[in-house]
Design an enzyme around this catalytic site. Structure first.
Site, PDB file in Angstrom:
ATOM      1  N   LYS A  44       0.690  -1.202  -0.145  1.00 32.07           N
ATOM      2  CA  LYS A  44      -0.100   0.055   0.027  1.00 32.07           C
ATOM      3  C   LYS A  44       0.866   1.154   0.086  1.00 32.07           C
ATOM      4  O   LYS A  44       0.064   2.416  -0.032  1.00 32.07           O
ATOM      5  CB  LYS A  44      -1.085  -0.117   1.205  1.00 32.07           C
ATOM      6  CG  LYS A  44      -2.167  -0.908   1.114  1.00 32.07           C
ATOM      7  CD  LYS A  44      -3.043  -0.841  -0.037  1.00 32.07           C
ATOM      8  CE  LYS A  44      -4.403  -1.495   0.218  1.00 32.07           C
ATOM      9  NZ  LYS A  44      -5.102  -1.031  -0.810  1.00 32.07           N
TER      10      LYS A  44
HETATM   11  N1  PMP Z   1      -2.655  -7.598   1.844  1.00 30.46           N
HETATM   12  C1  PMP Z   1      -2.550  -6.613   2.915  1.00 30.46           C
HETATM   13  C2  PMP Z   1      -1.909  -7.188   4.065  1.00 30.46           C
HETATM   14  C3  PMP Z   1      -3.359  -5.433   2.727  1.00 30.46           C
HETATM   15  O1  PMP Z   1      -3.059  -4.710   3.788  1.00 30.46           O
HETATM   16  C4  PMP Z   1      -4.050  -5.202   1.686  1.00 30.46           C
HETATM   17  C5  PMP Z   1      -4.868  -3.985   1.438  1.00 30.46           C
HETATM   18  N2  PMP Z   1      -5.979  -4.012   2.310  1.00 30.46           N
HETATM   19  C6  PMP Z   1      -4.013  -6.333   0.775  1.00 30.46           C
HETATM   20  C7  PMP Z   1      -3.646  -7.549   0.824  1.00 30.46           C
HETATM   21  C8  PMP Z   1      -5.226  -6.159  -0.491  1.00 30.46           C
HETATM   22  O2  PMP Z   1      -4.703  -5.056  -1.326  1.00 30.46           O
HETATM   23  P1  PMP Z   1      -5.744  -4.397  -2.268  1.00 30.46           P
HETATM   24  O3  PMP Z   1      -6.537  -3.318  -1.235  1.00 30.46           O
HETATM   25  O4  PMP Z   1      -5.070  -3.810  -3.215  1.00 30.46           O
HETATM   26  O5  PMP Z   1      -6.981  -5.177  -2.671  1.00 30.46           O
END
Ligand code: PMP
Length: 307
Positions: A44
Site C-alpha cells: 500500500k
Molecule cells: N494484504 C494486505 C496485508 C493488505 O493490507 C491489503 C490492503 N488492504 C491487501 C492485501 C489487498 O490489497 P488491495 O486493497 O489492493 O486489494
C-alpha cells in the site's frame, strides 16, 4: 552515486523471489513479489504515493491540506508516509480489531487515528469518515474503495515490474483482494500485455466474491464486504476462498521453509498459488504478491500455533 534523497523514492521496485522449497509439478515455477521491502512495509505504500501525487496534480488536494480515509492500516501507513513528503495532515478511521502495530505505525508517522467498533466492519469506518468529511469540507478523501487511481497505481507500477521481472513469461497471476486495487490494476496491465494470462483472485472465508456472506475472518488485509465500482468480474478467471486455517498454516510453514516473514494475506496468496501449481502444465510460470510482513501481527498471535 546511487542513493535516494527521500524515503518516498524508495517505494516500489521490490524484490521478486522464486519460491523453491515446495514440491511443485515438474516444470512449474512460482515467484513472489516481496512487498514488505517497501519503506512503510507493504504493497500500500505504492497507493499512498500515487493517490496523493494524482490529487496534487489535478488540484483535488493542496500542499498543507488534510486527508481523511477509512483504512485497515496498511493504506494508512502508505498515505502517512506520502503525507510527510507533501506536508499534509492525515486522519484515519480504523475499525478497532485491526492490528495494534499498524495503528501504532500510522501514529508514529504523524497521523491521527480514530477507532470505530469492530462489529461495524469497514462499512462503519467509511460511515464515520463521511461524517468527519462533512465537518471538514476542505479535506480530501482519497477514497481507496472507489477512486480509480487505486487500480491505476498498480497498472502503472506493479504490472510493469512483474512483466519486466519475468520478461513477460507469466502464465498465471494470483493476488488477494481487499479494496481490489492491486488485483484489478495489475491484471489489467498483464492482460493487455500477455495474451491468455490467467488472473486468479483470492479472498478469505467471510468475503463475498464467491457468493459467500460477509463475516469475520482472521486473515487481515483481504476480504470484501461489497464490490468496489472499479472491480470487473470479467477479470476474475478463478476465485479461491481460503480459510483462515489454511492461510495461517502456509504463512507459518513458509517462514521455516524459505525464511519469509509474511502476513496472513500472503499465506492465503501462497495457498491459492500452490493449488494452481498442482493443476498446471509443465512450463507454467505463476507469480503472486506477498503484501506485507508478519512483524506487524505479532500481537495478533500470528505464529502462536507453530509447533
Ligand atoms: N494484504 C494486505 C496485508 C493488505 O493490507 C491489503 C490492503 N488492504 C491487501 C492485501 C489487498 O490489497 P488491495 O486493497 O489492493 O486489494
Amino acid at each position: 552515486m546511487k542513493y535516494a534523497k527521500k524515503i518516498h523514492e524508495l517505494v516500489g521496485n521490490t524484490p521478486l523471489l522464486e519460491i523453491t522449497s515446495y514440491p511443485l509439478p515438474t516444470g512449474v515455477r512460482l515467484f513472489a513479489k516481496l512487498e514488505y521491502f517497501n519503506p512503510g512495509g507493504s504493497v500500500k505504500d505504492r497507493l499512498g504515493k500515487f493517490l496523493l501525487q494524482q490529487a496534487l496534480k489535478d488540484g483535488r488536494l493542496q500542499r498543507g491540506g488534510t486527508i481523511i480515509e477509512p483504512t485497515a492500516g496498511n493504506t494508512g501507513i502508505g498515505l502517512a508516509l506520502a503525507a510527510i513528503e507533501y506536508d499534509i495532515k492525515a486522519i484515519f478511521i480504523t475499525p478497532k480489531k485491526f492490528s495494534h502495530e499498524k495503528q501504532t505505525l500510522m501514529r508514529a508517522l504523524g497521523a491521527e487515528v480514530i477507532n470505530t467498533p469492530t462489529e461495524l466492519g469497514m462499512e462503519g469506518a467509511i460511515q464515520k469518515a463521511k461524517e468527519l468529511l462533512s465537518e471538514h469540507p476542505d479535506a480530501f478523501y482519497p477514497g481507496q474503495f472507489q477512486n480509480p487511481d487505486n487500480p491505476d497505481t498498480y497498472y502503472e507500477s506493479m504490472g510493469p515490474e512483474l512483466y519486466a521481472g519475468l520478461d513477460g513469461n507469466i502464465d498465471i497471476f494470483v493476488a488477494g483482494a481487499g479494496s481490489g486495487g492491486t488485483f484489478m490494476g495489475t491484471s489489467r496491465y498483464l492482460k493487455e500485455h500477455i495474451p491468455g494470462v490467467k488472473c486468479v483472485i483470492v479472498e478469505p472465508e467471510g468475503s463475498i466474491l464467491n457468493g459467500g456472506k460477509a463475516g469475520s475472518h482472521r486473515t487481515e488485509g483481504i476480504g470484501m464486504e461489497f464490490l468496489p465500482p472499479f472491480m470487473d468480474r470479467e477479470f476474475f478467471d478463478e476465485i479461491y476462498t481460503i480459510s483462515d486455517e489454511e492461510a495461517f498454516a502456509h504463512l507459518q510453514e513458509i517462514a521455516k521453509l524459505e525464511g519469509l516473514l509474511v502476513g496472513s494475506s500472503s499465506g492465503a496468496a501462497l495457498a491459492a498459488s500452490l493449488r494452481e501449481a498442482e493443476k498446471a502444465k509443465p512450463g507454467t510460470n505463476i507469480v503472486t504478491i506477498f503484501p506485507d510482513s508478519s512483524e506487524r501481527y505479532i500481537s495478533n498471535h500470528i505464529y502462536d500455533e507453530v509447533n
